[in-house]
Enzyme design. Sequence first.
Site, PDB file in Angstrom:
ATOM      1  N   CYS A 107      27.322  35.438 -12.246  1.00  0.00           N
ATOM      2  CA  CYS A 107      27.134  34.000 -12.340  1.00  0.00           C
ATOM      3  C   CYS A 107      28.087  33.500 -13.409  1.00  0.00           C
ATOM      4  O   CYS A 107      28.318  34.177 -14.402  1.00  0.00           O
ATOM      5  CB  CYS A 107      25.688  33.741 -12.737  1.00  0.00           C
ATOM      6  SG  CYS A 107      25.383  32.055 -13.190  1.00  0.00           S
ATOM      7  N   ARG A 113      22.570  36.614 -16.280  1.00  0.00           N
ATOM      8  CA  ARG A 113      21.376  36.085 -15.607  1.00  0.00           C
ATOM      9  C   ARG A 113      20.642  37.126 -14.753  1.00  0.00           C
ATOM     10  O   ARG A 113      20.588  37.018 -13.523  1.00  0.00           O
ATOM     11  CB  ARG A 113      21.734  34.864 -14.760  1.00  0.00           C
ATOM     12  CG  ARG A 113      22.214  33.728 -15.613  1.00  0.00           C
ATOM     13  CD  ARG A 113      22.483  32.491 -14.822  1.00  0.00           C
ATOM     14  NE  ARG A 113      21.339  31.609 -14.716  1.00  0.00           N
ATOM     15  CZ  ARG A 113      21.397  30.388 -14.200  1.00  0.00           C
ATOM     16  NH1 ARG A 113      22.509  29.930 -13.712  1.00  0.00           N
ATOM     17  NH2 ARG A 113      20.323  29.642 -14.135  1.00  0.00           N
ATOM     18  N   ASP A 127      20.681  22.817 -20.253  1.00  0.00           N
ATOM     19  CA  ASP A 127      21.315  22.048 -19.183  1.00  0.00           C
ATOM     20  C   ASP A 127      21.880  20.703 -19.670  1.00  0.00           C
ATOM     21  O   ASP A 127      22.517  19.990 -18.893  1.00  0.00           O
ATOM     22  CB  ASP A 127      20.319  21.813 -18.029  1.00  0.00           C
ATOM     23  CG  ASP A 127      20.105  23.070 -17.210  1.00  0.00           C
ATOM     24  OD1 ASP A 127      20.824  24.062 -17.431  1.00  0.00           O
ATOM     25  OD2 ASP A 127      19.204  23.073 -16.343  1.00  0.00           O
ATOM     26  N   ARG A 172      26.084  20.161  -6.480  1.00  0.00           N
ATOM     27  CA  ARG A 172      24.896  21.030  -6.424  1.00  0.00           C
ATOM     28  C   ARG A 172      23.718  20.375  -7.136  1.00  0.00           C
ATOM     29  O   ARG A 172      22.565  20.658  -6.804  1.00  0.00           O
ATOM     30  CB  ARG A 172      25.189  22.370  -7.097  1.00  0.00           C
ATOM     31  CG  ARG A 172      26.089  23.278  -6.284  1.00  0.00           C
ATOM     32  CD  ARG A 172      26.145  24.647  -6.916  1.00  0.00           C
ATOM     33  NE  ARG A 172      24.814  25.047  -7.334  1.00  0.00           N
ATOM     34  CZ  ARG A 172      24.535  25.744  -8.423  1.00  0.00           C
ATOM     35  NH1 ARG A 172      25.485  26.148  -9.222  1.00  0.00           N
ATOM     36  NH2 ARG A 172      23.291  26.058  -8.721  1.00  0.00           N
ATOM     37  N   LYS A 199      15.941  18.478  -9.210  1.00  0.00           N
ATOM     38  CA  LYS A 199      16.420  19.654  -8.458  1.00  0.00           C
ATOM     39  C   LYS A 199      15.598  20.895  -8.817  1.00  0.00           C
ATOM     40  O   LYS A 199      15.151  21.628  -7.934  1.00  0.00           O
ATOM     41  CB  LYS A 199      17.896  19.909  -8.786  1.00  0.00           C
ATOM     42  CG  LYS A 199      18.409  21.233  -8.263  1.00  0.00           C
ATOM     43  CD  LYS A 199      19.857  21.468  -8.616  1.00  0.00           C
ATOM     44  CE  LYS A 199      20.113  22.121  -9.942  1.00  0.00           C
ATOM     45  NZ  LYS A 199      19.788  23.554 -10.023  1.00  0.00           N
ATOM     46  N   ASN A 200      15.412  21.112 -10.125  1.00  0.00           N
ATOM     47  CA  ASN A 200      14.767  22.358 -10.538  1.00  0.00           C
ATOM     48  C   ASN A 200      13.260  22.382 -10.296  1.00  0.00           C
ATOM     49  O   ASN A 200      12.611  23.398 -10.523  1.00  0.00           O
ATOM     50  CB  ASN A 200      15.068  22.647 -12.013  1.00  0.00           C
ATOM     51  CG  ASN A 200      16.491  23.139 -12.208  1.00  0.00           C
ATOM     52  OD1 ASN A 200      17.209  23.366 -11.231  1.00  0.00           O
ATOM     53  ND2 ASN A 200      16.897  23.301 -13.455  1.00  0.00           N
TER      54      ASN A 200
END
Length: 419
Positions: free
Chosen positions: A117, A122, A306, A398, A22-23
Amino acid sequence: MDKLLIRGPGELSGTVKISGAKNAALPILAGTLLATEPIVVRNIPHLKDVTTIISLLQMMGVQVTIDDQLNVEVDASNVTSREAPYELVRTMRASILVLGPLVARFGEADVSLPGGCAIGARPVNLHIAGLQAMGADVSVENGFIKARARRLKGTHIVFDTVTVTGTENLLMAAVLADGETVLENSAREPEVTDLANFLIELGAKIDGAGSSTIVVQGVEKLGGGDYTVLPDRIEAGTYLVAAAMTGGRIRVVDAAPDTLEAVLIKLREAGATITTGEGWIELDMKGRRPTAVDIRTAPYPAFPTDMQAQFCALNAIADGVSTITETIFENRFQHVLELQRMGADIQLEGNTAIIKGVDRLMAAPVMATDLRASAGLVLAGLAATGETLVDRIYHVDRGYERIEEKLRQVGATIQRVTS
Ligand code: UD1
């Protein structure tokens, strides 16, 4: 709203195929805005965040087609709008990644400020300061970042703090800037390197991606190309932890073991036998309970933030006492409150969680609060006794492609319920 119903505990065993990262997919899709010819991007994960960035590109006039193999063809030759509206940016902060490409190619961008967030403040101050250093005129008006420039100029930037999307935004800005840009204290995440390799495929001149100093020689324009996104290391890591927590044995395939070193070291320390090969990782916990491991999150190549929530879940049922220190985000322990409701013995002291492993967690209804926190709760549910209902799983969707299907394939009792 969809929920996940998990019946535990159950040993996981079998093979899981890992999706594209995803990133990496998000900056790469944003980066297509830099090119004047069609680009094919392969191994794009089917995720909510990806749909969001594709919608954003389409709103700007970019042509996006997806074939039956789920390869995405993007043609940004005719961009009609340079605006990223609040409605999309507020659902996904990574929308900020269009800022650099838009200013670099068109000399203008109006991108809504991401705002609050769940995992902390952030800010995007370093993205803005970098563009200003490259000669852009940037102001914040009515909640929008408005950036204007005739042509960005190469310059020397030293990031105050290591920022992944900040590095990516300025890297994309620099590829079309006039002259040489040096980005120091850059993020070294594999996703930054993947973006750089993608841009090189389009004709960019970039050296040093993957190290903390990236040097870019600006070019006049970028052309088309064909690129395959690297495997998702966080998804792979999450399934490995799931197997470790349930005493199981799994193999993740289409993975990139060399991007997961810090996580694999911790899994070995927890007692798992890990074997790796070209594109695969196998974890065998041999029916044993994991041993508690101390973790400190930090930028790559250190342990990724993460994966922090997943290791909280692992330590919650591990043998021993451990500490987990979060150094990247100031409010990333919301899963702890939910884990406590499942019987975990966790004490929070500032940015450190002190975890005393318990023999077993008890199932409970729990609430997902952000993407990785929700992964931690799903893992806890797999190891807990009884039926855990994880609410608000749009957070999971997500970042995890078909999580319930992939977990079922390795023996989990899990289903999506809609209420
Ligand atoms: C990216 C990842 C996210 C991961 C995070 C850290 C994407 C789409 N998301 O998020 O999954 O958890 O890296 O590995 O790739 N900071 C500033 N000013 C800035 C930018 C950042 O102070 O202008 C601070 C942040 O508040 C944070 C730290 O820098 O404390 C790191 O954040 P950053 O690397 O920018 O995270 P993201 O790129 O948003």
